[in-house]
Design an enzyme around this catalytic site. Structure first.
Site, mmCIF file in Angstrom:
data_model
loop_
_atom_site.group_PDB
_atom_site.id
_atom_site.type_symbol
_atom_site.label_atom_id
_atom_site.label_comp_id
_atom_site.label_asym_id
_atom_site.label_seq_id
_atom_site.Cartn_x
_atom_site.Cartn_y
_atom_site.Cartn_z
ATOM 1 C CG ASN A 83 -2.370 0.585 0.827
ATOM 2 O OD1 ASN A 83 -2.480 1.504 0.379
ATOM 3 N ND2 ASN A 83 -3.330 0.149 1.239
ATOM 4 C CG HIS A 113 23.622 5.379 10.945
ATOM 5 N ND1 HIS A 113 24.076 5.976 9.836
ATOM 6 C CD2 HIS A 113 22.297 5.360 10.868
ATOM 7 C CE1 HIS A 113 23.442 5.875 8.993
ATOM 8 N NE2 HIS A 113 22.220 5.820 9.794
ATOM 9 C CB ALA A 158 -1.676 -0.780 12.709
ATOM 10 N NE ARG A 181 -5.585 -14.056 19.475
ATOM 11 C CZ ARG A 181 -6.082 -14.608 18.178
ATOM 12 N NH1 ARG A 181 -5.711 -15.834 17.725
ATOM 13 N NH2 ARG A 181 -7.047 -13.826 17.568
#
Length: 199
Positions: A83, A113, A158, A181
């Site tokens: 997306n 870094h 998310a 889970r």
């Protein structure tokens, strides 16, 4: 040894190297061209991605805008869906399996870094690969860092920051991302509801 070889081998390298800079510029020009194509220019989109990626399977769709560092270090299997606003910093190999769903605003960052100021300010970097298995869904605004492997069938919630390996067939989310889970046959009965995910 050239800086490109060091980069690929996971050694410290100078990101300011002129040859690496040329490669990044080439990839960024292709990304820019890709991101300004019209929605009906599917053939042109496919041609650019096949030119950009090291390997790409059948049936892919990458929603613009898309950004990467080099492109040749990205490999995908079949059925690859991305997306809007995906960023892949592919200083090391980033490998995706088959049947991948990537939600908006996700980042896959192989580059790192040094912690000490002197080396960091001299443009020394290192990069570790990322491996995503088959049948993986990665939720919106997720960050996956270098050295991570995500197992087959995993769902990453998310807003996650994935800093450690995730096993097969689990729901995992959080910052840092952790397994919540297993995914079971019961999940076929209903759609994902984050409020009840721990039940």
């Amino acid at each position: 040894m050239k800086e490109l070889e060091k980069m690929i081998k996971g050694m410290e390298y100078y990101s300011s190297d002129k040859d690496l800079e040329k490669m990044r510029n080439k990839a960024k020009d292709l990304c820019l061209e890709y991101n300004f194509l019209k929605s009906n220019q599917s053939k042109e989109r496919e041609d650019i991605i096949r030119k950009l990626f090291g390997k790409i399977g059948k049936d892919f769709f990458i929603t613009a805008p898309f950004y990467c560092d080099y492109g040749f270090n990205i490999e995908t299997g079949n059925n690859f869906y991305v997306n809007h606003n995906c960023v892949i910093l592919d200083c090391a190999n980033v490998k995706f399996g088959d049947n991948i769903f990537i939600a908006p605003n996700c980042g896959f960052y192989t580059a790192g870094h040094p912690l000490d100021i002197e080396r960091r300010n001299s443009y020394i970097e290192y990069a570790y690969p990322i491996t995503i298995g088959n049948d993986v869904w990665i939720g919106a605004n997720t960050i996956v860092l270098g050295g991570v492997k995500i197992g087959n069938g995993a769902v990453i919630g998310a807003g996650s920051v994935v800093v450690k390996d995730i096993p097969d067939n689990v729901v995992a989310f959080g910052n840092p991302c952790k397994v919540i889970r297993d995914i079971t046959d019961k999940d076929r009965e209903k759609s994902l509801n984050w409020e009840n995910i721990k039940k």
